[in-house]
Each structure stands twice: as C-alpha cells, then as structure tokens.
Design a protein around this motif. Structure first.
Motif, PDB file in Angstrom:
ATOM      1  N   ALA A  48      64.678  55.765  24.777  1.00 13.47           N
ATOM      2  CA  ALA A  48      64.294  56.616  23.642  1.00 13.47           C
ATOM      3  C   ALA A  48      64.167  55.773  22.378  1.00 13.47           C
ATOM      4  N   ASP A  49      65.117  54.858  22.172  1.00 14.64           N
ATOM      5  CA  ASP A  49      65.042  53.955  21.017  1.00 14.64           C
ATOM      6  C   ASP A  49      63.764  53.120  21.073  1.00 14.64           C
ATOM      7  N   ALA A  50      63.429  52.603  22.255  1.00 14.56           N
ATOM      8  CA  ALA A  50      62.238  51.758  22.406  1.00 14.56           C
ATOM      9  C   ALA A  50      60.959  52.565  22.177  1.00 14.56           C
ATOM     10  N   GLU A  51      60.902  53.782  22.713  1.00 18.10           N
ATOM     11  CA  GLU A  51      59.715  54.625  22.504  1.00 18.10           C
ATOM     12  C   GLU A  51      59.541  54.938  21.016  1.00 18.10           C
ATOM     13  N   LEU A  52      60.640  55.268  20.334  1.00 23.83           N
ATOM     14  CA  LEU A  52      60.558  55.576  18.901  1.00 23.83           C
ATOM     15  C   LEU A  52      60.149  54.338  18.106  1.00 23.83           C
ATOM     16  N   ALA A  53      60.709  53.194  18.449  1.00 23.57           N
ATOM     17  CA  ALA A  53      60.353  51.950  17.749  1.00 23.57           C
ATOM     18  C   ALA A  53      58.858  51.656  17.910  1.00 23.57           C
ATOM     19  N   PRO A  89      69.313  62.813  25.754  1.00 26.33           N
ATOM     20  CA  PRO A  89      69.369  62.065  24.493  1.00 26.33           C
ATOM     21  C   PRO A  89      68.075  62.226  23.698  1.00 26.33           C
ATOM     22  N   THR A  90      68.214  62.253  22.376  1.00 27.29           N
ATOM     23  CA  THR A  90      67.063  62.386  21.495  1.00 27.29           C
ATOM     24  C   THR A  90      67.187  61.435  20.314  1.00 27.29           C
ATOM     25  N   ARG A  91      66.058  61.098  19.753  1.00 32.54           N
ATOM     26  CA  ARG A  91      65.996  60.297  18.536  1.00 32.54           C
ATOM     27  C   ARG A  91      64.987  60.965  17.621  1.00 32.54           C
ATOM     28  N   THR A  92      65.359  61.139  16.349  1.00 31.88           N
ATOM     29  CA  THR A  92      64.453  61.755  15.380  1.00 31.88           C
ATOM     30  C   THR A  92      64.383  60.898  14.132  1.00 31.88           C
ATOM     31  N   ASP A  93      63.174  60.654  13.681  1.00 33.80           N
ATOM     32  CA  ASP A  93      62.917  59.885  12.478  1.00 33.80           C
ATOM     33  C   ASP A  93      62.276  60.824  11.455  1.00 33.80           C
ATOM     34  N   THR A 139      59.339  62.662  26.251  1.00 33.70           N
ATOM     35  CA  THR A 139      58.454  63.473  25.423  1.00 33.70           C
ATOM     36  C   THR A 139      58.525  62.949  23.996  1.00 33.70           C
ATOM     37  N   ALA A 140      57.388  62.913  23.322  1.00 34.62           N
ATOM     38  CA  ALA A 140      57.347  62.534  21.904  1.00 34.62           C
ATOM     39  C   ALA A 140      56.709  63.680  21.140  1.00 34.62           C
ATOM     40  N   TYR A 151      58.097  67.205   5.158  1.00 29.84           N
ATOM     41  CA  TYR A 151      58.228  65.847   5.658  1.00 29.84           C
ATOM     42  C   TYR A 151      57.825  65.878   7.118  1.00 29.84           C
ATOM     43  N   LEU A 152      57.552  64.718   7.653  1.00 27.96           N
ATOM     44  CA  LEU A 152      57.211  64.600   9.062  1.00 27.96           C
ATOM     45  C   LEU A 152      58.466  64.265   9.858  1.00 27.96           C
ATOM     46  N   ARG A 153      58.565  64.831  11.044  1.00 30.85           N
ATOM     47  CA  ARG A 153      59.650  64.510  11.961  1.00 30.85           C
ATOM     48  C   ARG A 153      59.022  63.927  13.219  1.00 30.85           C
ATOM     49  N   LEU A 154      59.440  62.736  13.556  1.00 29.96           N
ATOM     50  CA  LEU A 154      58.975  62.065  14.759  1.00 29.96           C
ATOM     51  C   LEU A 154      60.160  62.022  15.719  1.00 29.96           C
ATOM     52  N   THR A 155      60.045  62.711  16.842  1.00 27.37           N
ATOM     53  CA  THR A 155      61.165  62.860  17.763  1.00 27.37           C
ATOM     54  C   THR A 155      60.779  62.375  19.151  1.00 27.37           C
TER      55      THR A 155
END
Length: 171
Positions: A48-53, A89-93, A139-140, A151-155
């Motif tokens: 998830a970290d790699a996909e978000l990066a 697990p999830t990551r949101t920017d 999923t992204a 604001y934009l949320r990138l998850t």
C-alpha cells in the motif's frame, strides 16, 4: 496510536468517511474464499505504501501533502456476525496547495498512472476516480477537489488479508 490535532481532524474525518464507503464497495466481499492464505499484514502495508508513493510521484509540482494517514479496518464475510479476523490496511494522502483549476490535471495524471500500473478504472465521475488492480487486489481512490474549503484525498486500500497470512480457524 498517533494523536491527530484539530487542524487535521476535518480532513481525517472526510478521508475516513470516503474510506468507509470504498471499503463497503470494494472491501472484503462475499465471493472471497476466506480459507485461502493471503499475504501478511506487513506485506500488504508495504505494498500500500509503494502504490501510494507511485501515485504521489505523478502529482504536479507544487502540491502539498503530509505524511500519509495509516489506517486499517476489519473485514467481514458473508452472513457472519462481526469481523472475520482479516484486516484491510489503508493509506490516505490529503492533497492541497494548488489552484482549483488544476483539479482536472491531477485526476488525469492519476488516471494515466493507474492504467499504466495495471489498475482497471472502475469509476470515473466528477470528483471521484477509483481503480482496482486484479493482480494483487489493491484499490486506489482519488476523491474531492481543490476548490476553496475542499481538498483531494488519495487513498490506497489493500485487499483483506490475514495478519500473518494464515487463515484463523473458526472457533
């Protein structure tokens, strides 16, 4: 546990709401064999970290974002009561800092990256873009805008996984 200050609470609440909707729509569905081993929680978090990066790298210069919010939800399967022991697990920017006229540019860059990275775009409507990657179940989601007060949320959402990769027997 990380404490969130008031300046990040509103974006966090909105991100969690969007994440909840995304989890319900793409999360741990009933068509999954819960007796099958999965990757581990740690591996899912790393992916998830790699996909978000990868997604962050295609964002236009000048966009501001803080360290991604790291989250996790329990997974449900079928008619069971409560979670089944798997986690997602999830990551949101949270993205800010560019004029609202550049919102479409960001959506286009993310869409192009998703398609080039093996994601199939499953939803693309004004203010919401989602893609699923069949190869690994990730999923992204890009949601929101750069309009004043928004604001934009990138998850990135991992698939539901067993914490150690091994199914837990039902008791």
């Amino acid at each position: 546990m990380t404490r969130v200050g008031p300046e990040r609470w509103e974006p966090l609440k909105a991100a969690l709401l969007a994440l909840g909707v995304a989890t319900l729509s793409v999360g741990c569905g009933q068509d999954v064999d819960v007796t099958t081993p999965t990757i581990t929680r740690v591996a899912a978090e790393q992916q998830a970290d790699a996909e978000l990066a990868g997604l962050e790298r295609v964002l236009p210069e000048g966009i501001r974002h803080e360290a991604p919010l790291k989250g996790e939800s329990g997974c449900y399967h079928g008619d069971d009561n409560g979670t089944d022991g798997r986690v997602q697990p999830t990551r949101t920017d949270i993205l800010k800092g560019l004029p609202s006229e550049r919102t479409d540019e960001i959506y286009a860059a993310v869409r192009t990256h998703l398609e080039a990275s093996g994601f199939k775009v499953s939803e693309d409507v004004k203010g919401h873009l989602a893609g699923n990657k069949a190869a690994n179940g990730f999923t992204a989601v890009l949601h929101g805008s750069l309009a004043v007060g928004d604001y934009l949320r990138l998850t990135v959402l991992a698939p539901c996984v067993w914490p150690d990769g091994t199914p837990t027997p039902k008791s």
